[in-house]
Every structure is written in structure tokens, then in C-alpha cells.
Enzyme design. Structure first.
Site, PDB file in Angstrom:
ATOM      1  N   CYS A  27     -59.794 -23.116  -9.805  1.00 27.56           N
ATOM      2  CA  CYS A  27     -60.736 -22.061  -9.274  1.00 27.56           C
ATOM      3  C   CYS A  27     -62.590 -22.195  -7.904  1.00 27.56           C
ATOM      4  O   CYS A  27     -62.670 -23.553  -8.316  1.00 27.56           O
ATOM      5  CB  CYS A  27     -62.302 -21.780 -10.499  1.00 27.56           C
ATOM      6  SG  CYS A  27     -63.320 -20.861  -9.709  1.00 27.56           S
ATOM      7  N   ILE A  28     -62.518 -21.392  -6.937  1.00 30.07           N
ATOM      8  CA  ILE A  28     -62.932 -22.083  -6.176  1.00 30.07           C
ATOM      9  C   ILE A  28     -65.116 -22.243  -6.389  1.00 30.07           C
ATOM     10  O   ILE A  28     -65.174 -23.068  -5.738  1.00 30.07           O
ATOM     11  CB  ILE A  28     -63.108 -21.639  -4.680  1.00 30.07           C
ATOM     12  CG1 ILE A  28     -63.302 -21.394  -3.663  1.00 30.07           C
ATOM     13  CG2 ILE A  28     -64.292 -19.807  -5.593  1.00 30.07           C
ATOM     14  CD1 ILE A  28     -63.022 -21.252  -1.977  1.00 30.07           C
TER      15      ILE A  28
END
Lengths: 131, 101
Positions: A78-79
Site C-alpha cells: 500500500c503506497i
């Protein structure tokens, strides 16, 4: 069946990634396929290329790399979770003006849309949670 | 639609387990993994909580995590033991899974 897995915990501080890894091995041996592993919250550090594990406790994150070599599985960090924990790729390093980047090249940085996509394309989504 | 509830928290999270059990419907199943395996041991507290689960709901514990904590001998009779293979099998049988943590 097609499975996707969500991992909330970091190696060495949570059992979540170890449980996820063993679950995946069992699922593969039962003939299932894994579409994507989504590394969320502290799980983002599974994607760091800078982790050095002690010799007597070196299953993860090394075992993820071997799993990726043997099977076609999407590894998504997840960025949002990654950039907060210093797990960034070259592109994000440039965007935030950092001189270094740390994401292992077997992993991708992407958004929650990839989790939604995994839910749509998988028969089962199994979450290994950590606080 | 049946749901497999996956519970991985220890005795500090009794309120969470209570909410999990209240959420369960009669065809659901519950598996204890990681620190959650302590709930599969035989004690007044665990039998009181697990006693509130729907009658037909299957309650399971992951053998690897139970054994790693030295609790295999203390397992309650009402809880069935499964290994990772059995855990995967439970997820095949339930359309949904819900992780409590």
C-alpha cells in the site's frame, strides 16, 4: 479457487506475515492459486529491500522473494502505508525529494484500489491482522 | 452466506471476542490462530464466552500455534484442532471470512 491475502503485520514484530506465508503454502498445495498479496499498515515493511534478518530468524522477508520466483503472485505494498514507513520506490523518492529508495523490486507500490480489485477477482480474501 | 471468523488476539481482548461471538450466525465457524489459541483452552472464562456461540457453529484452533505455545494438552473438548491444511479447507467451505484483531 483464487485467493488474495492481506497482511497487516511486519516481519519480526508480528506473527501475521508468518501466518500468511504458511497459509499461502497450504493453499498452493491444495491446488489453489494466489492472485495478490496486499501488504497494508506495518505489513508494508515486508517490501523493504533493506531488511537484514538475523541468521536464526531469517524466514521473512526472504521467503517472499522465493515465493515470487516460483509463482505468479502480485505483491502490492500500500503506497500510503509504505511512504509513512520509508518503503518507497525510485518514483516516490523523486516525488518526495528523497535521495534513497528501498522497495524491493519484486514488490509494487500501489493504492487501495488494488485491494478492491483483489476482492473482485478472487473467490476468497483472507486477512492476517495485526494491531 | 456463511462466514469463517478468524480470531488472533489473546486474553486482553475478551471484549473483542465477545463482539465476534455475538456477530456469529448459526452456520458460521470460528478459528483461533496466533495468540488467539489461548481461547481454545479449558477454563471458566473461555467456556463462558464460547458457550454463547451459536450451537451449530464449528469452533476450531490452529494446531501449529496451539503447539507453539505449549497449550495442546489444555485444549477444551468443544474445540476441534486443524492444521494449516484444515484452515484452508475451512476457508473453502465459507463464502466469507472476517478477521478480528
Amino acid at each position: 479457487m483464487i485467493y488474495s491475502i492481506v497482511v497487516y503485520g511486519a516481519p519480526h514484530s508480528s506473527q501475521a506475515p508468518y501466518s500468511a506465508y504458511q497459509f499461502i503454502q497450504a493453499a498452493l498445495s491444495r491446488g489453489h492459486s494466489i492472485y495478490r498479496i496486499f501488504f497494508y499498515h506495518d505489513g508494508a515493511t515486508n517490501g523493504s529491500s533493506l531488511v537484514v534478518s538475523p541468521q536464526d530468524d531469517d524466514l521473512l522477508p526472504k521467503a517472499w522473494h522465493e515465493l515470487k520466483q516460483q509463482h505468479e503472485i502480485d505483491f502490492v505494498v500500500c503506497i500510503g502505508a509504505g511512504i509513512k514507513r520509508g518503503v518507497i520506490n525510485e518514483q516516490e523518492a523523486a516525488r518526495y525529494e528523497r535521495t534513497q529508495h528501498s522497495l524491493n523490486d519484486r514488490f509494487e507500490l500501489s493504492g487501495l484500489g488494488q485491494l478492491v480489485d483483489a476482492s473482485l477477482k478472487s473467490d476468497r480474501v483472507i486477512t492476517f491482522g495485526a494491531r | 452466506m456463511t462466514t469463517l471468523h478468524i480470531f488472533n488476539q489473546g486474553t486482553l481482548q475478551s471484549a473483542l471476542l465477545q463482539r465476534c461471538i455475538e456477530t456469529m450466525s448459526h452456520k458460521d465457524a470460528l478459528i483461533f490462530i496466533e495468540d488467539g489459541v489461548v481461547w481454545a483452552t479449558d477454563s471458566p472464562l473461555t467456556s463462558q464466552l464460547l458457550g454463547k456461540a451459536p450451537q451449530n457453529a464449528g469452533i476450531y484452533v490452529l494446531s501449529e500455534d496451539l503447539g507453539a505455545r505449549g497449550l495442546s494438552e489444555l485444549k477444551a473438548e468443544s474445540v476441534a484442532v486443524v492444521d494449516y491444511n484444515g484452515f484452508v479447507e475451512l476457508t473453502e467451505q465459507s463464502q466469507n471470512t472476517l478477521s478480528w484483531f
